[in-house]
Design a protein around this motif. Structure first.
Motif, PDB file in Angstrom:
ATOM      1  N   ALA A   1       6.043 -49.278 -55.575  1.00 56.59           N
ATOM      2  CA  ALA A   1       7.067 -49.683 -56.545  1.00 56.59           C
ATOM      3  C   ALA A   1       7.642 -51.029 -56.120  1.00 56.59           C
ATOM      4  N   GLN A   2       8.193 -51.742 -57.092  1.00 53.15           N
ATOM      5  CA  GLN A   2       8.798 -53.037 -56.785  1.00 53.15           C
ATOM      6  C   GLN A   2      10.286 -52.895 -56.525  1.00 53.15           C
ATOM      7  N   GLY A   3      10.794 -53.641 -55.544  1.00 54.71           N
ATOM      8  CA  GLY A   3      12.221 -53.692 -55.299  1.00 54.71           C
ATOM      9  C   GLY A   3      12.928 -54.384 -56.459  1.00 54.71           C
ATOM     10  N   ARG A   4      14.122 -53.871 -56.807  1.00 52.64           N
ATOM     11  CA  ARG A   4      14.890 -54.429 -57.930  1.00 52.64           C
ATOM     12  C   ARG A   4      16.349 -54.609 -57.535  1.00 52.64           C
ATOM     13  N   ASN A   5      16.892 -55.797 -57.843  1.00 54.16           N
ATOM     14  CA  ASN A   5      18.310 -56.053 -57.556  1.00 54.16           C
ATOM     15  C   ASN A   5      19.220 -55.499 -58.647  1.00 54.16           C
ATOM     16  N   ILE A   6      18.699 -55.345 -59.855  1.00 48.47           N
ATOM     17  CA  ILE A   6      19.416 -54.659 -60.938  1.00 48.47           C
ATOM     18  C   ILE A   6      18.642 -53.382 -61.221  1.00 48.47           C
ATOM     19  N   SER A   7      19.324 -52.244 -61.197  1.00 42.51           N
ATOM     20  CA  SER A   7      18.615 -50.970 -61.316  1.00 42.51           C
ATOM     21  C   SER A   7      18.004 -50.806 -62.703  1.00 42.51           C
ATOM     22  N   MET A   8      16.967 -49.980 -62.759  1.00 46.20           N
ATOM     23  CA  MET A   8      16.291 -49.747 -64.034  1.00 46.20           C
ATOM     24  C   MET A   8      17.213 -49.040 -65.021  1.00 46.20           C
ATOM     25  N   LEU A   9      18.186 -48.279 -64.535  1.00 42.71           N
ATOM     26  CA  LEU A   9      19.172 -47.653 -65.422  1.00 42.71           C
ATOM     27  C   LEU A   9      19.946 -48.720 -66.171  1.00 42.71           C
ATOM     28  N   HIS A  10      20.435 -49.703 -65.453  1.00 40.25           N
ATOM     29  CA  HIS A  10      21.253 -50.732 -66.085  1.00 40.25           C
ATOM     30  C   HIS A  10      20.400 -51.678 -66.937  1.00 40.25           C
ATOM     31  N   ARG A  11      19.159 -51.909 -66.532  1.00 38.37           N
ATOM     32  CA  ARG A  11      18.250 -52.701 -67.360  1.00 38.37           C
ATOM     33  C   ARG A  11      18.015 -52.006 -68.713  1.00 38.37           C
ATOM     34  N   LYS A  12      17.840 -50.681 -68.669  1.00 34.04           N
ATOM     35  CA  LYS A  12      17.597 -49.922 -69.891  1.00 34.04           C
ATOM     36  C   LYS A  12      18.816 -49.976 -70.807  1.00 34.04           C
ATOM     37  N   LEU A  13      20.008 -49.806 -70.254  1.00 32.32           N
ATOM     38  CA  LEU A  13      21.214 -49.823 -71.075  1.00 32.32           C
ATOM     39  C   LEU A  13      21.492 -51.224 -71.634  1.00 32.32           C
ATOM     40  N   GLN A  14      21.204 -52.267 -70.833  1.00 35.37           N
ATOM     41  CA  GLN A  14      21.375 -53.637 -71.333  1.00 35.37           C
ATOM     42  C   GLN A  14      20.432 -53.923 -72.477  1.00 35.37           C
ATOM     43  N   ALA A  15      19.189 -53.477 -72.354  1.00 33.11           N
ATOM     44  CA  ALA A  15      18.211 -53.679 -73.434  1.00 33.11           C
ATOM     45  C   ALA A  15      18.622 -52.915 -74.687  1.00 33.11           C
ATOM     46  N   ARG A  16      19.169 -51.724 -74.492  1.00 35.63           N
ATOM     47  CA  ARG A  16      19.607 -50.900 -75.611  1.00 35.63           C
ATOM     48  C   ARG A  16      20.778 -51.565 -76.340  1.00 35.63           C
ATOM     49  N   ALA A  17      21.689 -52.183 -75.564  1.00 33.23           N
ATOM     50  CA  ALA A  17      22.868 -52.817 -76.153  1.00 33.23           C
ATOM     51  C   ALA A  17      22.497 -54.039 -76.996  1.00 33.23           C
ATOM     52  N   LYS A  18      21.362 -54.658 -76.672  1.00 29.88           N
ATOM     53  CA  LYS A  18      20.943 -55.870 -77.393  1.00 29.88           C
ATOM     54  C   LYS A  18      20.292 -55.565 -78.735  1.00 29.88           C
ATOM     55  N   LYS A  19      19.894 -54.290 -78.931  1.00 29.84           N
ATOM     56  CA  LYS A  19      19.207 -53.929 -80.173  1.00 29.84           C
ATOM     57  C   LYS A  19      20.187 -53.890 -81.351  1.00 29.84           C
TER      58      LYS A  19
END
Length: 289
Positions: free
Chosen positions: A271-289
């Motif tokens: 897996a790749q290391g991430r400085n922003i968690s995938m949880l927050h990436r998912k919610l940010q993407a959802r908010a942009k829709k």
């Protein structure tokens, strides 16, 4: 583990984390340990599905072996949010469990944090990140970093967080087939408890170790043997109190190459290391829709 049903209104990841280092500075009067650690997330983890109930009940439909329903951190997190917010809503929750228990990669803590963040969103309770992190800390020392979702240098019992920007390498995480008790490791008389504190700047320049590793290796030969094996290919160390161990690579191909050389008796994932968690990436993407 139970697949997430189509009835779920919101499906969110609960990512793994690594402790890139873990220093134990001392033991407090309350029995907890003062520590310094460096958290980074992985783009791999559990997944949770949520649906609103009108009757106020919290129902986790995915049983976790050896964990009673009402003791599960997911259920406890949901009920703590209910109490703190005063909402009369409940939730159906499904868990697709991919992370090992007792692995030191934050499975239970991440599930609890995703529950707090997800239901705060779904119930529209709007408690805010600070309040959610406060609720999370009552559930476990690692929960706040998952609630906040940013790679961090942590102090105290792990609750004082300073966001950091790290390189995002690829990690090979090997999973020795043992369950390591965190309480057992932290109560071991041989655990180093006098490591001098360091500044985050010197840490980011390189260095640090895991003070729990010698104790875990002594108690769990499976972890000791896995470290010997992985160290043949890459500098390897323990995450948290284990049992998982990891090594970093500049690209996925190199990590996959080593993974293919590990024996079948030592499961692993890349897996790749991430400085922003995938949880927050998912919610940010959802908010942009």
């Amino acid at each position: 583990m139970t697949a997430i049903t189509a009835d779920a209104e919101l499906i969110l990841p609960a990512p793994a984390k690594l402790n890139l280092m873990l220093h134990i500075l001392g033991r407090r009067e309350d029995g907890y340990h003062e520590l310094q650690t460096l958290f980074q997330f992985l783009d791999h983890g559990d997944e949770l599905g949520f649906a609103v109930r009108q009757d106020g009940q919290i129902r986790l439909h995915s049983a976790v072996p050896g964990v009673p329903h009402d003791s599960n951190l997911i259920v406890r997190a949901a009920r703590s949010l209910q109490e703190a917010s005063g909402t009369r809503l409940g939730a159906d929750i499904w868990l697709d469990k991919r992370l090992p228990m007792g692995g030191g990669i934050g499975g239970g803590s991440s599930d609890a944090a995703t529950t707090l963040v997800g239901l705060d969103h779904l119930w529209d309770t709007r408690l805010g990140e600070d309040r959610l992190a406060e609720l999370g800390l009552r559930l476990g020392a690692d929960v706040p970093v998952f609630v906040r979702g940013r790679a961090a240098f942590a102090e105290g019992v792990g609750e004082r967080l300073q966001p950091v920007t790290l390189e995002e390498p690829w990690f090979l995480v090997a999973v020795p087939q043992v369950f390591v008790s965190t309480a057992e490791i932290f109560s071991d008389p041989e655990l180093t408890r006098d490591t001098p504190p360091i500044k985050v700047r010197s840490l980011l320049e390189g260095g640090g170790r895991n003070d729990c590793q010698p104790v875990v290796e002594k108690r769990y030969p499976e972890v000791h043997n896995a470290l010997i094996l992985l160290n043949k290919f890459v500098s390897a160390r323990l995450t948290g109190t284990g049992a998982c161990i990891f090594g970093s690579f500049p690209n996925r191909a190199d990590a996959d190459k080593v993974a293919r050389q590990l024996p079948g008796s030592l499961p692993s994932f890349v897996a790749q290391g991430r400085n922003i968690s995938m949880l927050h990436r998912k919610l940010q993407a959802r908010a942009k829709k």
